[in-house]
Design an enzyme around this catalytic site. Structure first.
Site, PDB file in Angstrom:
ATOM      1  N   ASP A 186     111.902  23.279 -29.878  1.00 48.31           N
ATOM      2  CA  ASP A 186     113.060  23.386 -28.987  1.00 48.31           C
ATOM      3  C   ASP A 186     112.734  22.833 -27.601  1.00 48.31           C
ATOM      4  OD1 ASP A 186     114.715  24.655 -30.879  1.00 48.31           O
ATOM      5  OD2 ASP A 186     113.581  26.496 -30.573  1.00 48.31           O
ATOM      6  N   GLU A 221     120.036  28.213 -20.232  1.00 48.69           N
ATOM      7  CA  GLU A 221     120.377  29.259 -19.268  1.00 48.69           C
ATOM      8  C   GLU A 221     119.981  28.893 -17.838  1.00 48.69           C
ATOM      9  OE1 GLU A 221     116.651  29.112 -19.913  1.00 48.69           O
ATOM     10  OE2 GLU A 221     117.159  30.529 -21.455  1.00 48.69           O
ATOM     11  N   ALA A 236     117.640  32.185 -27.165  1.00 51.59           N
ATOM     12  CA  ALA A 236     116.386  31.935 -26.461  1.00 51.59           C
ATOM     13  C   ALA A 236     116.020  33.164 -25.613  1.00 51.59           C
ATOM     14  CB  ALA A 236     116.509  30.646 -25.642  1.00 51.59           C
ATOM     15  N   TYR A 237     115.774  32.976 -24.343  1.00 52.17           N
ATOM     16  CA  TYR A 237     115.345  34.057 -23.447  1.00 52.17           C
ATOM     17  C   TYR A 237     116.357  35.218 -23.474  1.00 52.17           C
ATOM     18  CZ  TYR A 237     112.699  35.551 -19.250  1.00 52.17           C
ATOM     19  OH  TYR A 237     111.904  36.197 -18.356  1.00 52.17           O
TER      20      TYR A 237
HETATM   21  P1  NAP Z   1     108.891  27.207 -24.136  1.00 55.46           P
HETATM   22  O1  NAP Z   1     107.495  27.609 -24.352  1.00 55.46           O
HETATM   23  O2  NAP Z   1     109.303  25.767 -24.267  1.00 55.46           O
HETATM   24  O3  NAP Z   1     109.875  28.077 -25.067  1.00 55.46           O
HETATM   25  C1  NAP Z   1     109.664  29.424 -25.327  1.00 55.46           C
HETATM   26  C2  NAP Z   1     110.163  29.719 -26.737  1.00 55.46           C
HETATM   27  O4  NAP Z   1     111.598  29.694 -26.759  1.00 55.46           O
HETATM   28  C3  NAP Z   1     109.690  28.685 -27.775  1.00 55.46           C
HETATM   29  O5  NAP Z   1     109.306  29.362 -28.956  1.00 55.46           O
HETATM   30  C4  NAP Z   1     110.931  27.832 -27.981  1.00 55.46           C
HETATM   31  O6  NAP Z   1     110.956  27.195 -29.263  1.00 55.46           O
HETATM   32  C5  NAP Z   1     112.032  28.889 -27.875  1.00 55.46           C
HETATM   33  N1  NAP Z   1     113.390  28.388 -27.568  1.00 55.46           N
HETATM   34  C6  NAP Z   1     113.770  27.506 -26.608  1.00 55.46           C
HETATM   35  N2  NAP Z   1     115.114  27.332 -26.653  1.00 55.46           N
HETATM   36  C7  NAP Z   1     115.569  28.111 -27.679  1.00 55.46           C
HETATM   37  C8  NAP Z   1     116.868  28.368 -28.218  1.00 55.46           C
HETATM   38  N3  NAP Z   1     117.957  27.812 -27.695  1.00 55.46           N
HETATM   39  N4  NAP Z   1     116.967  29.242 -29.236  1.00 55.46           N
HETATM   40  C9  NAP Z   1     115.876  29.850 -29.753  1.00 55.46           C
HETATM   41  N5  NAP Z   1     114.629  29.654 -29.277  1.00 55.46           N
HETATM   42  C10 NAP Z   1     114.479  28.792 -28.257  1.00 55.46           C
HETATM   43  O7  NAP Z   1     109.297  27.778 -22.701  1.00 55.46           O
HETATM   44  P2  NAP Z   1     109.771  27.119 -21.315  1.00 55.46           P
HETATM   45  O8  NAP Z   1     109.491  25.649 -21.275  1.00 55.46           O
HETATM   46  O9  NAP Z   1     109.248  27.999 -20.253  1.00 55.46           O
HETATM   47  O10 NAP Z   1     111.371  27.315 -21.343  1.00 55.46           O
HETATM   48  C11 NAP Z   1     112.190  26.756 -22.338  1.00 55.46           C
HETATM   49  C12 NAP Z   1     113.091  27.855 -22.862  1.00 55.46           C
HETATM   50  O11 NAP Z   1     112.281  28.887 -23.418  1.00 55.46           O
HETATM   51  C13 NAP Z   1     113.928  28.516 -21.783  1.00 55.46           C
HETATM   52  O12 NAP Z   1     115.182  27.872 -21.647  1.00 55.46           O
HETATM   53  C14 NAP Z   1     114.039  29.954 -22.245  1.00 55.46           C
HETATM   54  O13 NAP Z   1     115.260  30.218 -22.890  1.00 55.46           O
HETATM   55  C15 NAP Z   1     112.925  30.138 -23.255  1.00 55.46           C
HETATM   56  N6  NAP Z   1     112.004  31.180 -22.747  1.00 55.46           N
HETATM   57  C16 NAP Z   1     111.998  32.379 -23.389  1.00 55.46           C
HETATM   58  C17 NAP Z   1     111.240  33.426 -22.912  1.00 55.46           C
HETATM   59  C18 NAP Z   1     111.277  34.743 -23.623  1.00 55.46           C
HETATM   60  O14 NAP Z   1     111.948  34.813 -24.668  1.00 55.46           O
HETATM   61  N7  NAP Z   1     110.643  35.778 -23.109  1.00 55.46           N
HETATM   62  C19 NAP Z   1     110.451  33.262 -21.767  1.00 55.46           C
HETATM   63  C20 NAP Z   1     110.459  32.022 -21.137  1.00 55.46           C
HETATM   64  C21 NAP Z   1     111.257  30.972 -21.625  1.00 55.46           C
HETATM   65  P3  NAP Z   1     109.857  26.067 -29.697  1.00 55.46           P
HETATM   66  O15 NAP Z   1     108.630  26.866 -30.040  1.00 55.46           O
HETATM   67  O16 NAP Z   1     110.442  25.428 -30.900  1.00 55.46           O
HETATM   68  O17 NAP Z   1     109.686  25.132 -28.530  1.00 55.46           O
END
Ligand code: NAP
Length: 267
Positions: free
Chosen positions: A51, A125, A165-166
């Site tokens: 993603d 988001e 996601a988050y």
């Molecule tokens: P990242 O390491 O690229 O992503 C964190 C995880 O979120 C990865 O497993 C990613 O999937 C998954 N993800 C991203 N978009 C998604 C979606 N629409 N639906 C389901 N899973 C999704 O983190 P980053 O670069 O800091 O930020 C990218 C996105 O990650 C942010 O937009 C945020 O939504 C999410 N994130 C989540 C958390 C949390 O859940 N605590 C914390 C920080 C960020 P892949 O493994 O396939 O890349």
């Protein structure tokens, strides 16, 4: 649109590089041309990775208008419908136009500082939070109606495709990817004698404007996080978050993919 021209956007992982080579060989055999740099006239963008790669493909190329499809070599790959073993089947379906298109709207955040206005777009988001792990206090207005004086770690507004996601980790609802709506989810809201903040997420229609106005103390003590990238603004007065007129065109090849994917990736 240049027929048969394809953009490939990929991360540089070992697995991704192998899949990319395989895909390129197969595309060339089928008489497609692969663009050397991202071409906005191409008929399709294929993102290889997870993603994260999908989000980068869209952000780094200024929200392209052509459809996009993902091949998953990532950890989760919620957006990425095709697995590396399915490349031949995917190309057959694509050539026979045996797919449908889903449009998912992005978010637009108009950020007003004392002297300037900035516009941001998000696929998953936008978060407004306190800097340096501090709390933030802000007024929250929905269509200019004051709803609450929030205190806590921050507030997230997510799109339907960002809802898994988050937002999901924060206890927000999963919203079907094509619904025109925004979800506002509190991050660690304070609830005590001193503060009252809504603990529950709220889902509003896509035409709604959500305004976040930090109190004067936090005008230089806040941080935006847009799809995982941090942005800081000085003298922040308010941010208005609405559904953007930009949308992502995702090609979907399997009927009921959403439900199978949800079960497969989250249960
Ligand atoms: P990242 O390491 O690229 O992503 C964190 C995880 O979120 C990865 O497993 C990613 O999937 C998954 N993800 C991203 N978009 C998604 C979606 N629409 N639906 C389901 N899973 C999704 O983190 P980053 O670069 O800091 O930020 C990218 C996105 O990650 C942010 O937009 C945020 O939504 C999410 N994130 C989540 C958390 C949390 O859940 N605590 C914390 C920080 C960020 P892949 O493994 O396939 O890349």
């Amino acid at each position: 649109m240049k027929r048969k021209l394809i953009n490939i956007v990929a991360n540089t992982n070992f697995e991704t590089r192998k899949v990319r080579q395989d895909l390129e060989d197969k595309l060339i055999k089928r008489d497609y041309k692969i663009s050397k740099t991202f071409d906005h006239e191409a008929e399709l963008t294929i993102s290889i990775g997870g993603d994260g790669a999908f989000l980068k493909a869209i952000h780094n190329n200024r929200f392209p208008r052509m459809p996009i499809v993902g091949i998953n070599t990532g950890t989760l790959g919620f957006f990425q419908e095709i697995s590396p073993e399915e490349i031949d089947e995917f190309l057959d379906l694509y050539e026979n136009r045996d797919y449908y298109e889903e449009q998912s709207y992005m978010l637009r955040a108009d950020v007003y500082t004392k002297n300037r206005k900035f516009t941001l777009h998000a696929i998953n988001e936008v978060i407004l939070k306190g800097k340096d792990s501090k709390i933030i206090q802000m007024a929250v207005e929905i269509d200019e109606n004051h709803l609450q004086n929030f205190a806590g770690d921050g507030i997230m507004v997510s799109t339907p495709i960002g809802s898994t996601a988050y937002n999901f980790s924060l206890g927000g609802a999963i919203v079907y990817s094509t619904l025109e709506s925004l979800q506002m989810t509190p991050i660690a809201p304070l609830n005590s004698r001193a503060y009252r903040s809504l603990k529950s997420p709220i889902i509003v229609p896509g035409q709604t404007k959500i305004s976040l106005k930090p109190t004067s103390r936090y005008r230089n003590g806040s941080l935006f996080v847009v799809d995982g990238s941090e942005k800081e603004f000085w003298d922040l007065l308010r941010v208005d978050i609405t559904m953007s007129n930009k949308y992502i065109r995702r090609l979907v090849f399997k009927k009921d993919f959403y439900w199978h994917n949800l079960k497969d990736k989250f249960l």
